[in-house]
Motif scaffolding. Structure first.
Motif, PDB file in Angstrom:
ATOM      1  N   SER A  78     -26.779 -14.053   7.496  1.00  0.00           N
ATOM      2  CA  SER A  78     -25.657 -14.479   8.324  1.00  0.00           C
ATOM      3  C   SER A  78     -26.107 -14.486   9.779  1.00  0.00           C
ATOM      4  O   SER A  78     -27.165 -13.955  10.126  1.00  0.00           O
ATOM      5  CB  SER A  78     -24.450 -13.538   8.137  1.00  0.00           C
ATOM      6  N   VAL A  79     -25.284 -15.102  10.634  1.00  0.00           N
ATOM      7  CA  VAL A  79     -25.639 -15.289  12.044  1.00  0.00           C
ATOM      8  C   VAL A  79     -24.674 -14.522  12.932  1.00  0.00           C
ATOM      9  O   VAL A  79     -23.457 -14.721  12.855  1.00  0.00           O
ATOM     10  CB  VAL A  79     -25.625 -16.784  12.424  1.00  0.00           C
ATOM     11  N   GLY A  80     -25.185 -13.646  13.784  1.00  0.00           N
ATOM     12  CA  GLY A  80     -24.351 -12.937  14.754  1.00  0.00           C
ATOM     13  C   GLY A  80     -23.641 -11.734  14.176  1.00  0.00           C
ATOM     14  O   GLY A  80     -23.319 -11.697  12.985  1.00  0.00           O
ATOM     15  N   PHE A  81     -23.371 -10.760  15.027  1.00  0.00           N
ATOM     16  CA  PHE A  81     -22.774  -9.504  14.577  1.00  0.00           C
ATOM     17  C   PHE A  81     -21.251  -9.474  14.710  1.00  0.00           C
ATOM     18  O   PHE A  81     -20.597  -8.606  14.147  1.00  0.00           O
ATOM     19  CB  PHE A  81     -23.393  -8.334  15.356  1.00  0.00           C
ATOM     20  N   ARG A  82     -20.692 -10.425  15.457  1.00  0.00           N
ATOM     21  CA  ARG A  82     -19.227 -10.497  15.565  1.00  0.00           C
ATOM     22  C   ARG A  82     -18.642 -11.201  14.347  1.00  0.00           C
ATOM     23  O   ARG A  82     -19.278 -12.073  13.746  1.00  0.00           O
ATOM     24  CB  ARG A  82     -18.817 -11.247  16.839  1.00  0.00           C
ATOM     25  N   LYS A  83     -17.427 -10.842  14.006  1.00  0.00           N
ATOM     26  CA  LYS A  83     -16.752 -11.441  12.851  1.00  0.00           C
ATOM     27  C   LYS A  83     -16.717 -12.956  12.975  1.00  0.00           C
ATOM     28  O   LYS A  83     -16.432 -13.505  14.036  1.00  0.00           O
ATOM     29  CB  LYS A  83     -15.319 -10.897  12.741  1.00  0.00           C
ATOM     30  N   GLN A  84     -17.002 -13.608  11.876  1.00  0.00           N
ATOM     31  CA  GLN A  84     -16.910 -15.066  11.820  1.00  0.00           C
ATOM     32  C   GLN A  84     -15.971 -15.448  10.684  1.00  0.00           C
ATOM     33  O   GLN A  84     -16.136 -14.991   9.556  1.00  0.00           O
ATOM     34  CB  GLN A  84     -18.283 -15.694  11.583  1.00  0.00           C
TER      35      GLN A  84
ATOM     36  N   PRO B  85     -29.713 -11.964  14.734  1.00  0.00           N
ATOM     37  CA  PRO B  85     -29.118 -12.023  16.073  1.00  0.00           C
ATOM     38  C   PRO B  85     -28.996 -13.459  16.560  1.00  0.00           C
ATOM     39  O   PRO B  85     -29.831 -14.306  16.227  1.00  0.00           O
ATOM     40  CB  PRO B  85     -30.118 -11.237  16.932  1.00  0.00           C
ATOM     41  N   ILE B  86     -27.966 -13.721  17.341  1.00  0.00           N
ATOM     42  CA  ILE B  86     -27.747 -15.062  17.869  1.00  0.00           C
ATOM     43  C   ILE B  86     -28.978 -15.583  18.601  1.00  0.00           C
ATOM     44  O   ILE B  86     -29.381 -16.745  18.436  1.00  0.00           O
ATOM     45  CB  ILE B  86     -26.515 -15.070  18.809  1.00  0.00           C
ATOM     46  N   TRP B  87     -29.607 -14.720  19.415  1.00  0.00           N
ATOM     47  CA  TRP B  87     -30.742 -15.179  20.215  1.00  0.00           C
ATOM     48  C   TRP B  87     -31.912 -15.608  19.342  1.00  0.00           C
ATOM     49  O   TRP B  87     -32.633 -16.560  19.662  1.00  0.00           O
ATOM     50  CB  TRP B  87     -31.199 -14.093  21.192  1.00  0.00           C
ATOM     51  N   LEU B  88     -32.111 -14.917  18.214  1.00  0.00           N
ATOM     52  CA  LEU B  88     -33.206 -15.262  17.317  1.00  0.00           C
ATOM     53  C   LEU B  88     -32.950 -16.608  16.632  1.00  0.00           C
ATOM     54  O   LEU B  88     -33.851 -17.445  16.517  1.00  0.00           O
ATOM     55  CB  LEU B  88     -33.395 -14.167  16.272  1.00  0.00           C
ATOM     56  N   VAL B  89     -31.707 -16.803  16.191  1.00  0.00           N
ATOM     57  CA  VAL B  89     -31.348 -18.076  15.566  1.00  0.00           C
ATOM     58  C   VAL B  89     -31.512 -19.211  16.562  1.00  0.00           C
ATOM     59  O   VAL B  89     -31.996 -20.299  16.215  1.00  0.00           O
ATOM     60  CB  VAL B  89     -29.898 -18.021  15.038  1.00  0.00           C
ATOM     61  N   GLN B  90     -31.141 -18.965  17.812  1.00  0.00           N
ATOM     62  CA  GLN B  90     -31.289 -19.986  18.838  1.00  0.00           C
ATOM     63  C   GLN B  90     -32.762 -20.369  19.029  1.00  0.00           C
ATOM     64  O   GLN B  90     -33.098 -21.551  19.144  1.00  0.00           O
ATOM     65  CB  GLN B  90     -30.693 -19.513  20.163  1.00  0.00           C
ATOM     66  N   MET B  91     -33.643 -19.379  19.039  1.00  0.00           N
ATOM     67  CA  MET B  91     -35.069 -19.654  19.192  1.00  0.00           C
ATOM     68  C   MET B  91     -35.591 -20.505  18.042  1.00  0.00           C
ATOM     69  O   MET B  91     -36.345 -21.467  18.250  1.00  0.00           O
ATOM     70  CB  MET B  91     -35.857 -18.331  19.261  1.00  0.00           C
ATOM     71  N   VAL B  92     -35.186 -20.173  16.834  1.00  0.00           N
ATOM     72  CA  VAL B  92     -35.624 -20.938  15.663  1.00  0.00           C
ATOM     73  C   VAL B  92     -35.102 -22.375  15.733  1.00  0.00           C
ATOM     74  O   VAL B  92     -35.835 -23.336  15.450  1.00  0.00           O
ATOM     75  CB  VAL B  92     -35.146 -20.263  14.363  1.00  0.00           C
ATOM     76  N   CYS B  93     -33.847 -22.531  16.145  1.00  0.00           N
ATOM     77  CA  CYS B  93     -33.246 -23.862  16.236  1.00  0.00           C
ATOM     78  C   CYS B  93     -33.935 -24.706  17.309  1.00  0.00           C
ATOM     79  O   CYS B  93     -34.138 -25.909  17.133  1.00  0.00           O
ATOM     80  CB  CYS B  93     -31.748 -23.755  16.524  1.00  0.00           C
ATOM     81  N   VAL B  94     -34.305 -24.083  18.430  1.00  0.00           N
ATOM     82  CA  VAL B  94     -35.030 -24.795  19.487  1.00  0.00           C
ATOM     83  C   VAL B  94     -36.393 -25.243  18.965  1.00  0.00           C
ATOM     84  O   VAL B  94     -36.818 -26.391  19.188  1.00  0.00           O
ATOM     85  CB  VAL B  94     -35.189 -23.909  20.741  1.00  0.00           C
ATOM     86  N   PHE B  95     -37.075 -24.358  18.257  1.00  0.00           N
ATOM     87  CA  PHE B  95     -38.376 -24.706  17.687  1.00  0.00           C
ATOM     88  C   PHE B  95     -38.247 -25.885  16.719  1.00  0.00           C
ATOM     89  O   PHE B  95     -39.054 -26.815  16.751  1.00  0.00           O
ATOM     90  CB  PHE B  95     -38.974 -23.505  16.965  1.00  0.00           C
TER      91      PHE B  95
ATOM     92  N   PHE C 174     -27.149 -25.082  15.865  1.00  0.00           N
ATOM     93  CA  PHE C 174     -26.990 -23.736  16.418  1.00  0.00           C
ATOM     94  C   PHE C 174     -25.588 -23.536  16.977  1.00  0.00           C
ATOM     95  O   PHE C 174     -24.976 -22.475  16.795  1.00  0.00           O
ATOM     96  CB  PHE C 174     -28.030 -23.488  17.520  1.00  0.00           C
ATOM     97  N   ARG C 175     -25.059 -24.547  17.657  1.00  0.00           N
ATOM     98  CA  ARG C 175     -23.712 -24.424  18.235  1.00  0.00           C
ATOM     99  C   ARG C 175     -22.667 -24.242  17.134  1.00  0.00           C
ATOM    100  O   ARG C 175     -21.642 -23.595  17.344  1.00  0.00           O
ATOM    101  CB  ARG C 175     -23.397 -25.658  19.082  1.00  0.00           C
ATOM    102  N   ILE C 176     -22.935 -24.832  15.990  1.00  0.00           N
ATOM    103  CA  ILE C 176     -22.026 -24.681  14.852  1.00  0.00           C
ATOM    104  C   ILE C 176     -22.168 -23.288  14.243  1.00  0.00           C
ATOM    105  O   ILE C 176     -21.173 -22.619  13.931  1.00  0.00           O
ATOM    106  CB  ILE C 176     -22.303 -25.770  13.793  1.00  0.00           C
ATOM    107  N   LEU C 177     -23.397 -22.826  14.099  1.00  0.00           N
ATOM    108  CA  LEU C 177     -23.649 -21.524  13.477  1.00  0.00           C
ATOM    109  C   LEU C 177     -23.088 -20.369  14.296  1.00  0.00           C
ATOM    110  O   LEU C 177     -22.611 -19.375  13.741  1.00  0.00           O
ATOM    111  CB  LEU C 177     -25.154 -21.329  13.277  1.00  0.00           C
ATOM    112  N   LYS C 178     -23.152 -20.485  15.624  1.00  0.00           N
ATOM    113  CA  LYS C 178     -22.704 -19.366  16.450  1.00  0.00           C
ATOM    114  C   LYS C 178     -21.191 -19.328  16.622  1.00  0.00           C
ATOM    115  O   LYS C 178     -20.636 -18.319  17.057  1.00  0.00           O
ATOM    116  CB  LYS C 178     -23.378 -19.405  17.817  1.00  0.00           C
TER     117      LYS C 178
END
Length: 338
Positions: free
Chosen positions: A199-205, A264-274, A293-297
């Motif tokens: 899952s992506v991010g620690f806040r409730k989704q 973590p959001i930041w890690l997913v963002q890095m992967v998406c940028v790559f 990434f904008r959808i996942l977060k």
């Protein structure tokens, strides 16, 4: 005399179920495909096929005119289900999701083949970021503020449709669609079957879903109800957390132990940028990218759905538990899951 329906994007996951439901209701059903379209799930001998080239305006017009002339007149209903959810070049979103729809609408008007209802399959993504603090559901009266290229292209298609004079339409803003034949949610289920749930991010989704058979039913109900000249959210009237989704899948797979991994959001963002950089160099679209990434977060995908019952008598018959049960049974029978 049977109503005639044209379904674009008929070879896709959703399109195949729309075609099947149209046949179930006794419609003369036309599936718009390309020469390269996989017809694995379009095997019913009652299906009429039409090959449409949306990259060639004159060819598209000629094909539509000739088909209409040779087969007893225009279609009563048109479901525009053709679209791109990922692209190597972000301009492709606009070209396909907006440009192809505009060309079809303009051509139908030009050849005097305006249907009784033109139903556009849009997306909840047109709404952009919702209330990620209080988790207030999207209201259909809220203004769309898309924050992705995909969402922008769908919103642009919606806006064009609304501006066309004397053209009867209904718009569906669908949430996450799942079911047999679908591959993205399947990958999540396959991962859980392997013992891991990402899952992506620690806040409730809060996630929302619509089972593909329910969506096909909603399409037919809306067509038969006539044009509404407005948009609808199409979703089960309930939200789920990733944990609830995992529990439902685990129960159906009889999986007792799964390791939940929160990225973590930041890690997913890095992967998406790559992945986005990789796509630019190779021209090959990837599932993960900056748009995705904008959808996942995004934390809140809840939406109000009461209008569908009032306007065309649609209430989802599948909750997530029932839908996952049926989908997994199909995946196992097809050999996608063991």
């Amino acid at each position: 005399m049977a109503k005639r329906i044209l379904v674009t994007g008929a070879g896709g996951f959703i399109g195949g179920f729309i075609v099947a439901e149209a046949l179930n209701r006794g419609f003369e059903t036309w599936a718009a495909v390309r020469k390269s379209t996989n017809r694995e799930f379009l095997q019913d001998e009652r299906i009429h096929f039409i090959e449409l080239d949306f990259t060639n305006e004159e060819a598209l017009k000629s094909t539509l005119e000739q088909t209409i002339a040779a087969n007893g007149g225009k279609w009563d209903y048109v479901v525009h289900n053709l679209g791109a959810t990922k692209a190597a070049n972000y301009l492709d979103f606009e070209r396909i999701n907006y440009g192809y729809m505009r060309l079809l609408v303009d051509t139908l008007k030009a050849i005097d083949a305006v249907p009784e209802v033109f139903l556009l399959m849009s997306s909840l993504s047109v709404m952009g970021v919702g209330d990620d603090e209080n988790y207030t559901p999207f209201k259909i009266t809220d203004d769309p503020v898309p924050n992705t290229r995909y969402g922008m292209s769908k919103a642009k298609a919606e806006n064009y449709l609304k501006m066309v004079s004397d053209f009867p339409y209904t718009i569906f803003r669908c949430t996450g669609v799942y079911g047999p034949h679908e591959r993205d949610y399947f990958l999540m289920m396959k991962s859980i079957a392997s013992g891991f749930d990402f899952s992506v991010g620690f806040r409730k989704q809060m996630l929302t879903f619509i089972y593909v058979k329910d969506l096909a039913t909603a399409v037919m109900n809306a067509l038969e109800a006539g044009p509404k000249y407005r948009a609808y959210f199409i979703s089960e009237n309930k939200g789920y957390t990733q944990k609830e989704f995992r529990k439902i899948v685990c129960a159906e797979l009889k999986k007792k132990f799964v390791i939940p991994i929160t990225c973590p959001i930041w890690l997913v963002q890095m992967v998406c940028v790559f992945c986005t950089i990789y796509t630019k160099f190779t021209g090959k679209p990837t599932t993960l990218n900056v748009d995705k990434f904008r959808i996942l977060k995004q934390r809140n995908w809840l939406c109000e759905t009461a209008d569908t019952e009032r306007d065309f008598h649609f209430t989802p018959q599948y909750d997530l538990e029932r839908g996952v049960k049926e989908a997994i049974a199909w995946y196992k029978e097809a050999g996608w899951l063991k």
